[in-house]
Scaffold this active site. Structure first.
Site, PDB file in Angstrom:
ATOM      1  N   TYR A  45       0.855  -1.185   0.000  1.00 56.91           N
ATOM      2  CA  TYR A  45       0.000   0.000   0.000  1.00 56.91           C
ATOM      3  C   TYR A  45       0.887   1.229   0.000  1.00 56.91           C
ATOM      4  O   TYR A  45       1.848   1.310   0.772  1.00 56.91           O
ATOM      5  CB  TYR A  45      -0.895  -0.010   1.244  1.00 56.91           C
TER       6      TYR A  45
ATOM      7  N   ASP B 299       9.289   2.787  -0.047  1.00 55.91           N
ATOM      8  CA  ASP B 299       8.232   3.431   0.727  1.00 55.91           C
ATOM      9  C   ASP B 299       8.417   3.009   2.183  1.00 55.91           C
ATOM     10  O   ASP B 299       7.986   1.932   2.597  1.00 55.91           O
ATOM     11  CB  ASP B 299       6.852   3.022   0.193  1.00 55.91           C
TER      12      ASP B 299
ATOM     13  N   LYS C 296       4.313   8.722   9.074  1.00 55.01           N
ATOM     14  CA  LYS C 296       4.002   8.191  10.398  1.00 55.01           C
ATOM     15  C   LYS C 296       4.937   8.726  11.504  1.00 55.01           C
ATOM     16  O   LYS C 296       4.696   9.813  11.998  1.00 55.01           O
ATOM     17  CB  LYS C 296       3.915   6.670  10.320  1.00 55.01           C
TER      18      LYS C 296
HETATM   19  C1  LIG Z   1       0.355   4.642   5.865  1.00 53.96           C
HETATM   20  C2  LIG Z   1       1.100   4.399   4.623  1.00 53.96           C
HETATM   21  C3  LIG Z   1       1.001   5.244   3.500  1.00 53.96           C
HETATM   22  C4  LIG Z   1       0.015   6.365   3.430  1.00 53.96           C
HETATM   23  O1  LIG Z   1       0.244   7.338   4.372  1.00 53.96           O
HETATM   24  P1  LIG Z   1      -0.958   8.325   4.776  1.00 53.96           P
HETATM   25  O2  LIG Z   1      -0.320   9.283   5.708  1.00 53.96           O
HETATM   26  O3  LIG Z   1      -2.021   7.479   5.372  1.00 53.96           O
HETATM   27  O4  LIG Z   1      -1.420   8.974   3.507  1.00 53.96           O
HETATM   28  C5  LIG Z   1       1.842   5.006   2.438  1.00 53.96           C
HETATM   29  N1  LIG Z   1       2.699   3.989   2.431  1.00 53.96           N
HETATM   30  C6  LIG Z   1       2.813   3.147   3.465  1.00 53.96           C
HETATM   31  C7  LIG Z   1       3.807   2.040   3.419  1.00 53.96           C
HETATM   32  C8  LIG Z   1       2.003   3.314   4.583  1.00 53.96           C
HETATM   33  O5  LIG Z   1       2.082   2.446   5.589  1.00 53.96           O
END
Ligand SMILES: *Cc1c(COP(=O)(O)O)cnc(C)c1O
Length: 426
Positions: A147, A242, A270
């Site tokens: 994701y 990511d 995060k």
């Molecule tokens: C949470 C997450 C996102 C998206 O971040 P948001 O702040 O919710 O838009 C993208 N990539 C990874 C791996 C994530 O865990």
């Protein structure tokens, strides 16, 4: 620690549903897949959250991995409050942005230049635009079950063929928006190599969660992750890690430090905002030079580099950069995981874990990719979730999410959790 009813939360949810679709601002919070009405939070501190019915829970969701220091860390809170006292946004540069950027780069040296945005979604979106702007190519390769936020062209699941142009996994996404997104299976080195053999020179970037956390925790094979780096290098495609979850989580320098692989671009989120909306994308200096105002790739944000988020982020990174922080988190997590292995032994459950993240999959087959994860018994997971909730533990409310151990999860708390998991799965 038995949990009472939640009449006030239930009423709050009914009221929310009258004005917010599904009653929530992010779908998984509705707890549909675990057949529970959501609890509404009154406050949180350390490893605990309290709902508006005054039930207290040990939290393993931790705002989806944000709070590596625990909720409402005293110094982080103090720094944020001080920042608010000076005004909460200007749309004019502050030294706090430079200070946090320097701290991020000290932790993740491959982020030679970086820019702040408000969410992980924006960070990945922007990193991909930079990669396309730099390479002059269109194709983005992602992996099934990873994701990267909710941008149109990233809401893609694998097509029917093994390596195929993805189809949108959400309504509202025009076909043409996903035509440059290719979705490959995670942890499959052969498929990746074959795809790159034929199409590698058309690929702008590969984006990957270096440890997948959004299909539940799935750890990459060493060979797979090295292959991702090798094939992108060979064909002049960029590699985007990511690390929105794994950054400052799996090590101070994220998964790239842990596995010793250097990507071209990285996204973090995060943890980096210390509990406020902040994320960043960055990487090689020559690649990031394509961004406006220096280069032709446009990207912007009204609240980007928000001073309150920067202050919280600076203090959070200061604390995790302390000597021994990750060693202690790792020690505690390993001890917990070793004991958890014994608890689930012979119960038809897989324990996937890396550092302070773990997922229990309710299946007797190993989980190495999304197809494996989907075989897990979701009804059994739902019962486990409910049993844990009754014992005062809020685990991440989906089979396809990770659980997060923080500095506030003491050995004593983890002992209670182990006992509760044992009861819950029996
Ligand atoms: C949470 C997450 C996102 C998206 O971040 P948001 O702040 O919710 O838009 C993208 N990539 C990874 C791996 C994530 O865990």
């Amino acid at each position: 620690m038995g949990i009472k009813e939640r009449p006030i939360s239930s009423a709050a949810f009914k009221r929310a549903e009258q004005v917010i679709p599904g009653g929530v601002d992010s779908p998984v919070r509705a707890l549909r897949s675990v057949g529970t009405t959501p609890l509404f939070v009154k406050e949180a501190s350390g490893a605990y959250v309290k709902d508006i019915d005054d039930n207290i829970y040990i939290d393993f969701c931790m705002s989806w991995g944000v709070f590596i220091l625990g909720h409402s860390n005293v110094q982080v809170r103090q720094k944020a409050i001080e920042a608010i006292g000076r005004g909460s946004s200007y749309g004019i540069p502050t030294t706090a942005e430079t200070e946090l950027a320097e701290a991020v780069r000290r932790a993740i040296p491959s982020m030679e230049r970086l820019r702040f945005v408000n969410s992980g979604t924006e960070a990945t979106m922007s990193a991909i635009r930079v990669a396309r702007g730099y390479t002059g190519r269109d194709i983005l390769v992602k992996f099934e079950g990873c994701y990267h936020g909710h941008a149109d062209h990233l809401l893609v699941s694998a097509g029917s063929a093994v390596a195929n142009i993805g189809t949108a996994s959400s309504a509202g996404v025009p076909k043409s928006f996903t035509q440059h997104t290719v979705c490959l299976p995670y942890n499959d080195t052969e498929v990746l190599e074959r795809y790159f053999e034929e199409n590698g020179d058309k690929v702008a970037a590969v984006i990957i969660e270096p440890v997948a956390c959004n299909m539940g925790v799935v750890v990459p094979d060493d060979r797979f992750l090295h292959a991702v780096r090798r094939v992108t290098n060979e064909k002049g495609a960029l590699l985007i890690f990511d690390e929105v979850i794994t950054g400052f989580r799996l090590a101070y320098g994220g998964a790239q430090e842990r596995f010793g692989i250097v990507p071209d671009l990285t996204t973090v989120g995060k943890i980096v905002g210390g509990g406020f909306p902040a994320a960043a994308f960055g990487g090689r200096r020559d690649v990031m030079a394509v961004l406006a105002p220096d280069g032709p790739v446009y990207q912007a944000g009204t609240l980007a580099g928000n001073p309150v988020a920067m202050a919280a982020g600076i203090e959070t990174l200061r604390q995790v950069s302390r000597q021994g922080f990750y060693e202690e988190l790792e020690r505690r997590s390993e001890k917990f995981i070793e004991r958890l292995k014994r608890v689930i032994d012979g119960k038809g459950i897989q324990l996937n874990h890396c550092g302070s993240m773990f997922t229990l999959f309710f299946t007797d087959q190993p989980v190495r990719n999304f197809a494996d994860a989907k075989k897990a018994d979701q009804e059994r997971f739902a019962r486990y979730f409910q049993n844990m909730l009754e014992r005062g533990i809020y685990v991440s409310p989906s089979q396809f999410e990770g659980n997060f151990i923080s500095e506030s999860h003491t050995d004593e708390i983890l002992d209670y959790v182990l006992k509760s998991i044992k009861e819950s799965i029996e």
